[in-house]
Design a protein around this motif. Structure first.
Motif, mmCIF file in Angstrom:
data_model
loop_
_atom_site.group_PDB
_atom_site.id
_atom_site.type_symbol
_atom_site.label_atom_id
_atom_site.label_comp_id
_atom_site.label_asym_id
_atom_site.label_seq_id
_atom_site.Cartn_x
_atom_site.Cartn_y
_atom_site.Cartn_z
ATOM 1 N N LEU A 1 -5.079 4.182 -0.156
ATOM 2 C CA LEU A 1 -5.533 5.572 -0.068
ATOM 3 C C LEU A 1 -5.199 6.183 1.289
ATOM 4 N N VAL B 1 -1.393 6.869 1.504
ATOM 5 C CA VAL B 1 -0.943 7.894 0.563
ATOM 6 C C VAL B 1 -1.428 9.275 0.985
ATOM 7 N N TYR B 2 -2.719 9.401 1.265
ATOM 8 C CA TYR B 2 -3.293 10.720 1.474
ATOM 9 C C TYR B 2 -3.366 11.151 2.942
ATOM 10 N N VAL B 3 -3.300 10.230 3.869
ATOM 11 C CA VAL B 3 -3.349 10.590 5.289
ATOM 12 C C VAL B 3 -1.950 10.535 5.912
ATOM 13 N N GLY C 1 0.944 9.774 4.072
ATOM 14 C CA GLY C 1 1.979 9.789 3.047
ATOM 15 C C GLY C 1 3.134 10.719 3.348
ATOM 16 N N ASP C 2 2.846 11.983 3.692
ATOM 17 C CA ASP C 2 3.918 12.942 3.946
ATOM 18 C C ASP C 2 4.732 12.561 5.180
ATOM 19 N N ARG D 1 5.780 12.752 -1.121
ATOM 20 C CA ARG D 1 4.747 11.719 -1.170
ATOM 21 C C ARG D 1 4.941 10.773 -2.348
ATOM 22 N N SER D 2 5.428 11.274 -3.467
ATOM 23 C CA SER D 2 5.601 10.421 -4.644
ATOM 24 C C SER D 2 6.610 9.306 -4.383
ATOM 25 N N VAL E 1 -3.237 7.240 -8.256
ATOM 26 C CA VAL E 1 -2.753 8.072 -7.145
ATOM 27 C C VAL E 1 -1.293 8.479 -7.324
#
Length: 263
Positions: free
Chosen positions: A41, A44-46, A48-49, A62-63, A137
């Motif tokens: 998590l 991916v969410y912090v 990821g980009d 991100r994918s 996710v």
């Protein structure tokens, strides 16, 4: 059960014993799941980009990074499971139950086999749960065939078996459960210095050999190839060689300690 060979019967009994211990102490399983899920998590969410932009040369997607990240997280889950095995084996040693098993009319290898099979089953269940979170996710593996999924499952089981035998040896050699937990720590650290989060080519030159010459990096790259269709190359054979070597070493180490006469 009485019609089964003694080795199978006794190993099944020891497996049930270890599964009952796991059910009675669910905190061990939760601890195993917590670290890979939190890292998944987090990255991916912090990150990821940012991580995706670094890997893709400036284009943040991100994918793409989720697809790159998940195989490493799954192998990290495998690496975390043997730590609980080492602690469980050490508890058996320090509490005296192993000494009692030595005096009983049971197949001597069944005690160790019960620990190993129980740990591998726990690893498979943990990977399944972490994989479900990964799908939630955004992870997808649409191009993998049924044969590649089967090979991926076999790879995870092989890696889990190899490191579980090493963990059993660590548990038997440790003077107490706390020492066993500390001794098993490298099994949890190795995935962090592998290609789980970034490609090896993106690492500093002085750090790259640490990531390349260890068992988790080829295993992760093999899993990526099976699930995502990337190039596997020699990583598959290297992974098998690592696993067979570690399993043989762990088995030899564990059985020699188990068969040693108590002091």
């Amino acid at each position: 059960m009485s019609s089964l060979p003694p080795a199978v019967r006794d190993s099944s009994t020891m497996l049930r014993r270890n599964l009952l211990h796991t059910r009675r102490y669910p905190s061990l399983t939760l601890n195993i799941l917590l670290t890979p899920i939190v890292l998944l998590l987090l990255f991916v969410y912090v990150f990821g980009d940012v991580m995706s932009a670094g890997i893709n040369g400036g284009g943040a997607d991100r994918s793409d990074y989720v697809a790159y990240l998940v195989p490493g997280i799954l192998l990290m889950t495998i690496g975390a499971t043997p730590a609980g095995t080492a602690v469980s084996v050490s508890m058996d040693m320090t509490e005296g139950i192993i000494a009692r098993f030595r005096t009983m009319a049971i197949h001597r290898g069944s005690v160790l086999i019960g620990h190993v099979v129980g740990s591998v089953l726990q690893a498979v269940i943990s990977v399944t749960l972490v994989g479900a979170v990964a799908v939630a996710v955004g992870f997808r593996s649409t191009d993998a065939t049924a044969l590649e999924w089967l090979a991926a499952f076999g790879l995870l089981v092989l890696v889990a078996t190899a490191f579980t035998w090493i963990a059993v040896g660590m548990g038997m050699a440790s003077p107490n459960p706390e020492a066993a937990s500390n001794n098993a720590l490298p099994l949890m650290i190795l995935p962090l210095i592998s290609s789980a989060f970034v490609p090896v080519d993106a690492m500093p030159g002085w750090f790259r050999p640490l990531a390349e010459h260890q068992p988790f990096t080829p295993a992760i790259e093999t899993l990526r190839g099976l699930l995502l269709g990337s190039e596997i190359g020699d990583n598959g054979w290297i992974t098998i060689a690592w696993c067979l070597g570690l399993a043989a070493l762990g088995y030899r180490w564990s059985t020699s300690l188990f068969n040693r006469a108590p002091k």
